[in-house]
Design a protein around this motif. Structure first.
Motif, mmCIF file in Angstrom:
data_model
loop_
_atom_site.group_PDB
_atom_site.id
_atom_site.type_symbol
_atom_site.label_atom_id
_atom_site.label_comp_id
_atom_site.label_asym_id
_atom_site.label_seq_id
_atom_site.Cartn_x
_atom_site.Cartn_y
_atom_site.Cartn_z
ATOM 1 N N ARG A 9 0.870 -1.180 0.000
ATOM 2 C CA ARG A 9 0.000 0.000 0.000
ATOM 3 C C ARG A 9 0.897 1.216 0.000
ATOM 4 N NH1 ARG A 9 -5.322 0.126 3.585
ATOM 5 N NH2 ARG A 9 -5.286 2.148 2.618
ATOM 6 N N ASP A 29 -7.095 4.214 -2.849
ATOM 7 C CA ASP A 29 -7.106 3.478 -1.588
ATOM 8 C C ASP A 29 -5.786 2.745 -1.345
ATOM 9 O OD1 ASP A 29 -9.697 4.281 -0.951
ATOM 10 O OD2 ASP A 29 -10.574 2.654 -2.120
ATOM 11 N N TRP A 74 -4.194 7.969 1.303
ATOM 12 C CA TRP A 74 -4.291 6.798 0.436
ATOM 13 C C TRP A 74 -4.756 7.048 -0.988
ATOM 14 C CZ3 TRP A 74 -1.503 3.548 2.812
ATOM 15 C CH2 TRP A 74 -1.558 3.410 4.202
ATOM 16 N N SER A 75 -5.287 8.209 -1.302
ATOM 17 C CA SER A 75 -5.837 8.404 -2.654
ATOM 18 C C SER A 75 -5.370 9.709 -3.277
ATOM 19 C CB SER A 75 -7.369 8.389 -2.634
ATOM 20 O OG SER A 75 -7.850 7.107 -2.289
#
Length: 180
Positions: A9, A29, A74-75
């Motif tokens: 991630r 995400d 996250w985005s």
């Protein structure tokens, strides 16, 4: 017994370390999405649309291409064209732009499925008010006002600029004519 695969991630801060190599690096995400540099027809249509949008909204909106819609950590997505209120200072970081009126994606072979199936919905989740998916092959624009409000336009796109009386009008036949 199979082994579990760990998918990394990434964060918006991680994007700063990716190379400036012509590819577009985006996050959805925490998942890294990499698309190759667009072709000439893609860039030309995006530029022509941006000119038309800017010409009709100059006093009330900023029209940039590409733009950035970011929700750390996250985005972070990069629409081909982004329109947002002129009250936001163009020298400020993207994170300071908290209102996004229109995101435009010009579909390409490498991003068509991603733009239609994932990115469109992500824009709405990030607060973008309207999304246009421009299909050069079909000579059309899919206009999405929400996840359920949708129309395919092949002649004239009309966009009511939020908080104003301005209605932007773009003739698609004229826009796509040089591509014949």
């Amino acid at each position: 017994m199979g082994m579990a695969v760990t998918v990394p991630r990434y964060t918006v801060d991680d994007l700063e370390r990716f190379p400036d190599d012509g590819n577009r690096y985006e996050l959805l995400d925490g998942m890294l999405i990499v698309t190759p540099a667009p072709r000439q027809a893609h860039q030309w249509v995006a530029f022509e649309l941006a000119l038309r949008l800017a010409g009709q909204t100059r006093q009330v909106a900023r029209v940039v291409g590409p733009g950035v819609v970011s929700r750390p950590p996250w985005s972070q997505l990069e629409p081909d064209i982004l329109v947002y209120p002129a009250r936001f200072n163009p020298s400020s970081p993207w994170i300071d732009v908290t209102e996004h009126w229109l995101a435009v994606e010009v579909l390409s072979r490498s991003s068509r499925i991603y733009d239609r199936e994932f990115k469109r919905d992500a824009y709405f989740a990030l607060g973008v008010r309207q999304v246009w998916l421009v299909d050069i092959e079909d000579r059309s624009v899919d206009v999405w006002g929400s996840r359920s409000e949708h129309q395919v336009v092949r002649d004239i796109v009309r966009w009511a600029v939020p908080t104003t009386d301005i209605v932007v009008t773009i003739d698609l036949v004229e826009l796509f004519a040089p591509l014949e």
